[in-house]
Design a protein around this motif. Structure first.
Motif, PDB file in Angstrom:
ATOM      1  N   ALA A  32       0.840  -1.206   0.000  1.00  0.00           N
ATOM      2  CA  ALA A  32       0.000   0.000   0.000  1.00  0.00           C
ATOM      3  C   ALA A  32       0.873   1.254   0.000  1.00  0.00           C
ATOM      4  O   ALA A  32       0.570   2.229  -0.711  1.00  0.00           O
ATOM      5  CB  ALA A  32      -0.937  -0.001   1.205  1.00  0.00           C
ATOM      6  N   ALA A  33       1.955   1.237   0.772  1.00  0.00           N
ATOM      7  CA  ALA A  33       2.862   2.392   0.800  1.00  0.00           C
ATOM      8  C   ALA A  33       3.551   2.582  -0.550  1.00  0.00           C
ATOM      9  O   ALA A  33       3.684   3.709  -1.035  1.00  0.00           O
ATOM     10  CB  ALA A  33       3.894   2.225   1.912  1.00  0.00           C
ATOM     11  N   SER A  36       0.960   3.935  -2.959  1.00  0.00           N
ATOM     12  CA  SER A  36       0.660   5.320  -2.587  1.00  0.00           C
ATOM     13  C   SER A  36       1.748   6.271  -3.078  1.00  0.00           C
ATOM     14  O   SER A  36       1.459   7.398  -3.482  1.00  0.00           O
ATOM     15  CB  SER A  36       0.514   5.426  -1.066  1.00  0.00           C
ATOM     16  OG  SER A  36       0.279   6.756  -0.689  1.00  0.00           O
ATOM     17  N   GLY A  39       0.775   7.490  -6.282  1.00  0.00           N
ATOM     18  CA  GLY A  39      -0.557   8.067  -6.364  1.00  0.00           C
ATOM     19  C   GLY A  39      -1.672   7.062  -6.569  1.00  0.00           C
ATOM     20  O   GLY A  39      -2.731   7.407  -7.090  1.00  0.00           O
ATOM     21  N   THR A  41      -4.095   3.679  -4.978  1.00  0.00           N
ATOM     22  CA  THR A  41      -4.575   2.954  -3.808  1.00  0.00           C
ATOM     23  C   THR A  41      -3.998   1.541  -3.845  1.00  0.00           C
ATOM     24  O   THR A  41      -3.467   1.090  -4.874  1.00  0.00           O
ATOM     25  CB  THR A  41      -6.106   2.858  -3.803  1.00  0.00           C
ATOM     26  OG1 THR A  41      -6.519   2.046  -4.923  1.00  0.00           O
ATOM     27  CG2 THR A  41      -6.759   4.238  -3.882  1.00  0.00           C
TER      28      THR A  41
END
Length: 149
Positions: A32-33, A36, A39, A41
């Motif tokens: 997820a990081a 992210s 940009g 999800t």
């Protein structure tokens, strides 16, 4: 007199399942990081990573374990960013397959590099350890095993 310490007993299947749950949670936090950072999800990043070849919306929904209507929204946003494209299925032109664009392929490579930078322990494993871990994972989760060459 020096006594040898007793070896730990082998983990029970329940303890192994708990450990796998912790590993999976840590992996998805890291994923997820990484997504992210570009940009995206978690679900958008997962969708891109599953497009190693064009896939139908139905196939993506199955792989993502979500409703097809959710996949439509994810794909719409990815398409809007130029990361995927819809194309007719060569066998059934009523079906639309989702494929990575060049920009999408580049983004997947960047996310994968970010993931690997956080999983350096895997690079420190010997060839024998990586082979053994892969074989154990294939045995534990045969439905996820890579196809034989």
């Amino acid at each position: 007199m020096h006594q040898n310490p007793r070896p730990d007993p082998p983990a029970t299947p329940g303890e192994l399942m708990d450990q796998l749950a912790r590993v999976a949670a840590a992996y998805y936090r890291h994923f997820a990081a990484a997504a992210s950072g570009h940009g995206l999800t978690l679900m958008q990043g997962k969708t891109l990573s599953l497009l190693t070849r064009p896939r139908s919306m139905r196939a993506l929904a199955g792989l993502l374990s979500c409703d097809a209507s959710n996949v439509t929204g994810i794909v719409d946003r990815l398409e809007g960013r130029g990361l995927v494209r819809r194309e007719p299925d060569p066998v059934d032109r009523r079906v639309k397959n989702i494929a990575l664009t060049d920009q999408g392929e580049h983004t997947v490579r960047l996310i994968r590099a970010d993931l690997m930078s956080g999983l350096t322990a895997l690079e420190r494993f010997s060839d024998q350890d990586r082979t053994a871990l892969g074989a154990l994972l294939d045995r534990a989760f045969p439905d996820t095993a890579a196809p034989s060459a």
